[in-house]
Structure formats: structure tokens, C-alpha cells
Design a protein around this motif. Sequence first.
Motif, short mmCIF file in Angstrom:
data_model
loop_
_atom_site.label_atom_id
_atom_site.label_comp_id
_atom_site.label_asym_id
_atom_site.label_seq_id
_atom_site.Cartn_x
_atom_site.Cartn_y
_atom_site.Cartn_z
N PRO A 124 0.82 -1.21 0.00
CA PRO A 124 0.00 0.00 0.00
C PRO A 124 0.85 1.26 0.00
O PRO A 124 1.99 1.27 0.46
CB PRO A 124 -0.81 -0.12 1.30
N LEU A 125 0.25 2.34 -0.52
CA LEU A 125 0.88 3.66 -0.56
C LEU A 125 0.06 4.64 0.26
O LEU A 125 -1.04 4.33 0.71
CB LEU A 125 1.01 4.14 -2.01
N TYR A 126 0.56 5.87 0.41
CA TYR A 126 -0.20 6.88 1.14
C TYR A 126 -1.36 7.40 0.30
O TYR A 126 -2.43 7.71 0.81
CB TYR A 126 0.72 8.05 1.52
N ALA A 127 -1.15 7.51 -1.04
CA ALA A 127 -2.18 8.03 -1.94
C ALA A 127 -1.79 7.71 -3.36
O ALA A 127 -0.62 7.42 -3.65
CB ALA A 127 -2.34 9.54 -1.76
N ALA A 128 -2.77 7.79 -4.28
CA ALA A 128 -2.48 7.56 -5.69
C ALA A 128 -1.46 8.55 -6.23
O ALA A 128 -0.70 8.26 -7.17
CB ALA A 128 -3.77 7.64 -6.51
N GLU A 129 -1.41 9.73 -5.62
CA GLU A 129 -0.47 10.76 -6.06
C GLU A 129 0.99 10.33 -5.89
O GLU A 129 1.88 10.89 -6.55
CB GLU A 129 -0.71 12.07 -5.30
N ASP A 130 1.24 9.37 -5.00
CA ASP A 130 2.61 8.87 -4.86
C ASP A 130 3.13 8.36 -6.20
O ASP A 130 4.31 8.55 -6.54
CB ASP A 130 2.67 7.73 -3.84
N LEU A 131 2.27 7.70 -6.96
CA LEU A 131 2.68 7.15 -8.25
C LEU A 131 2.86 8.24 -9.30
O LEU A 131 3.83 8.21 -10.08
CB LEU A 131 1.65 6.12 -8.73
N SER A 132 1.96 9.20 -9.35
CA SER A 132 2.09 10.27 -10.34
C SER A 132 3.31 11.14 -10.04
O SER A 132 4.02 11.57 -10.96
CB SER A 132 0.82 11.12 -10.40
N ARG A 147 6.63 11.70 -12.42
CA ARG A 147 7.12 13.04 -12.75
C ARG A 147 8.62 13.16 -12.51
O ARG A 147 9.32 13.90 -13.22
CB ARG A 147 6.38 14.07 -11.89
N LEU A 148 9.13 12.43 -11.55
CA LEU A 148 10.56 12.45 -11.25
C LEU A 148 11.37 11.63 -12.23
O LEU A 148 12.61 11.67 -12.20
CB LEU A 148 10.80 11.95 -9.82
N GLY A 149 10.70 10.86 -13.10
CA GLY A 149 11.40 10.15 -14.17
C GLY A 149 11.45 8.64 -14.05
O GLY A 149 12.05 7.97 -14.90
N PHE A 150 10.81 8.08 -13.03
CA PHE A 150 10.95 6.64 -12.80
C PHE A 150 9.89 5.82 -13.52
O PHE A 150 8.72 6.21 -13.57
CB PHE A 150 10.87 6.33 -11.30
N GLY A 151 10.32 4.68 -14.06
CA GLY A 151 9.41 3.63 -14.47
C GLY A 151 9.31 2.61 -13.35
O GLY A 151 10.17 2.56 -12.46
N ILE A 152 8.27 1.80 -13.37
CA ILE A 152 8.03 0.84 -12.29
C ILE A 152 7.82 -0.55 -12.84
O ILE A 152 7.02 -0.75 -13.76
CB ILE A 152 6.80 1.25 -11.44
N VAL A 153 8.54 -1.51 -12.29
CA VAL A 153 8.30 -2.94 -12.49
C VAL A 153 7.96 -3.51 -11.13
O VAL A 153 8.84 -3.61 -10.26
CB VAL A 153 9.52 -3.65 -13.10
N THR A 154 6.72 -3.85 -10.89
CA THR A 154 6.32 -4.35 -9.58
C THR A 154 6.77 -5.80 -9.40
O THR A 154 7.15 -6.48 -10.36
CB THR A 154 4.80 -4.27 -9.40
N SER A 155 6.69 -6.26 -8.17
CA SER A 155 7.00 -7.68 -7.93
C SER A 155 6.02 -8.58 -8.67
O SER A 155 6.40 -9.65 -9.17
CB SER A 155 6.99 -7.98 -6.44
N SER A 156 4.76 -8.15 -8.79
CA SER A 156 3.78 -8.92 -9.55
C SER A 156 4.14 -8.98 -11.03
O SER A 156 3.93 -10.01 -11.69
CB SER A 156 2.39 -8.31 -9.37
N ASP A 157 4.68 -7.87 -11.56
CA ASP A 157 5.13 -7.87 -12.95
C ASP A 157 6.21 -8.91 -13.18
O ASP A 157 6.21 -9.61 -14.20
CB ASP A 157 5.69 -6.49 -13.32
N VAL A 158 7.14 -9.03 -12.24
CA VAL A 158 8.20 -10.03 -12.38
C VAL A 158 7.60 -11.42 -12.40
O VAL A 158 7.98 -12.28 -13.21
CB VAL A 158 9.23 -9.90 -11.24
#
Length: 321
Positions: free
Chosen positions: A194-202, A206-217
Motif C-alpha cells: 500500500p501507498l499513502y495516496a495515488a499521487e505517490d505514483l504520479s 514526474r521524477l522520471g521513474f518507471g516501475i516494475v512491480t514484484s507482480s510484474d516479475v
Amino acid sequence: MQAGPDAPLGPVNAALVPRYAGAATYARLPRLDEVGHADIALLGIPFDTGVSYRPGARFGPAAIREASRLLRPYHPALDTSPFAAVQVADAGDLAVNPFDIAEALATIETQVGELIADGTVPVCMGGDHTIALPLLRAMHRAHGPMAVLHFDAHLDTWDSYFGADYTHGTPFRRASEEGLLDLDALSHVGTRGPLYAAEDLSEDARLGFGIVTSSDVGRRGVDAVAASLTERIGDRPLYLSIDIDVLDPAHAPGTGTPEAGGLTSRELLELLRALDGVNLVGADVVEVAPAYDHADITAVAASHVLYDLVTLIARRLGRAR
């Protein structure tokens, strides 16, 4: 062990000195002061003042070194004897202020900068993830904007915590804001929970990161994920930062902020080995907190992750020569 006068000085011979005896350097390698110069230096940074939950990662380097006694000099999966290919040494621990985060970060940045000034590649043992920021500052001065692969259960791009800008949850936000990173080659791997809010992802995007989650792996598989990561990185100078909590608590219980649903130790090691050929110029493994460990499970995993990192760098240096 040394095969000849010009060969690297390697680990203590386990046929002459039992693995449980002798000085506890990483993999029983020589100390940096015994070899003068090392191509790769293992450096402990026992600092955990930036943690937000469980403390104790300051004892991580000692636990990793102790668990590394069982490592052997040949890596069959990568067909490499890293300690014979290049000079690898244990540079000991940095003495950083445990009460003043700003002073500690400045000390790490300065001393790591001095360590790498002659071309030594740093592989660091934390300590909490706050140390990634000064490490990236030092690496940026040597290599320019860095590609980063960040293996972690968490994003570590939050803005502040209790008004503090420098914690183990903020290093990659600060690094992006300071212009240390190549914004076209940044990825989190293994995130979940869990995160604090959906805005954590946006905000993270914005800072430049892509995400590969553990589920993606789990869904895509190691080979497909590794192929996408290496394509994103290209030949850029790469810094690899590994929070041991990227592993599921079943594989790494001894850490400060565990999250269910993580990678297995096998998946993490296979992902690293699939990165063979990238321009890896520095790395860290952080957040090993031995007080919460069981039968050294976490420390053993971390010691093997470091061994794979050293092997990848040794292979790169060998190809360059």
C-alpha cells in the motif's frame, strides 16, 4: 591466495584456514590497505539514522561480512572467478556521525569520492537507504547523470517525513531534484504494498521513474523483465541500488520495513545475472537489520547479492581490458 606476483590477491584459502576462523572481511578478501589499490572495493556504511520504522541496519555490514564467509571464488552461473579476474578488497567501514544526518551525508559523499578518484568501483553495504543519496552525488561527479535501477519494495521518492527531507524514504526524490540522474533510464523493480495516496505514483513518474512491480516479475518472468530493463539502460553508466526488502519477508525477514509479496532470492539473483553486459559503475545493498533476522537468512541473501554485483563488475572490467 595469490597465483603469481602480478595476480590479484584473493580470499583466504579455506583448505588452510577454516571458514569460521580468521578476520571477517567480506568473502575473506584482503583489506584495501593490504593491496594499496583495488579495482572493486567493498565498503561498509553502518548508518541508520534515517529509518522510519525498525532501526538496526547500522549492524548490517558486520552481519553481511560474517555471512559471506561461505562464499567461494568461482561463480558458475556467470563462468567467472571474480577475485582472480580483478583486485577486489574490503575497504572497511566509514565512521559517520550517527546523530547528525547532514554531517553523515557529507562525510559519505566526500570519502566515497576519495575512494573512487583512482577508478575504484564502489560496492557498498548499508546501513539504511538514506546513504544512496550521497553515493549518487559522488558517482555523479565521476560519471555525470546516472542511470539507476532501484530494487525495493518501496518507491523511496517521498518528499519528507515529519518535516525531514533526508530519510531512507526520500533519497531518489532528492537525487532527481538535484540533477544527479539520467531521467530516461530510471526504474524501480520489485515495488509492492500500500501507498499513502495515488499521487505517490504520479509524483514518482514526474521524477522520471518507471516501475516494475514484484507482480510484474511474477507474471512476465525474469528474462522478459531483464530485457526491458537493459534496453532502457543502454550503455549509460549505471548505479544499482538494492534494498534487501525487495525480497519477500520469507527470504529477508531481517529488514526495517518488510512488505508481503516480494521477490524470491532466486528471482533477484537471476535478474542481476541477466544484466550482464551493462555499464555497472557502482552499487549498494542496504537495509539489512540483523536483529530481526532468523538463522542469518537475510544476511546470507545480501552476501550473495553482493557477490553477483562484484562478479558483474569484474566481468565488465575484464572486457574493457
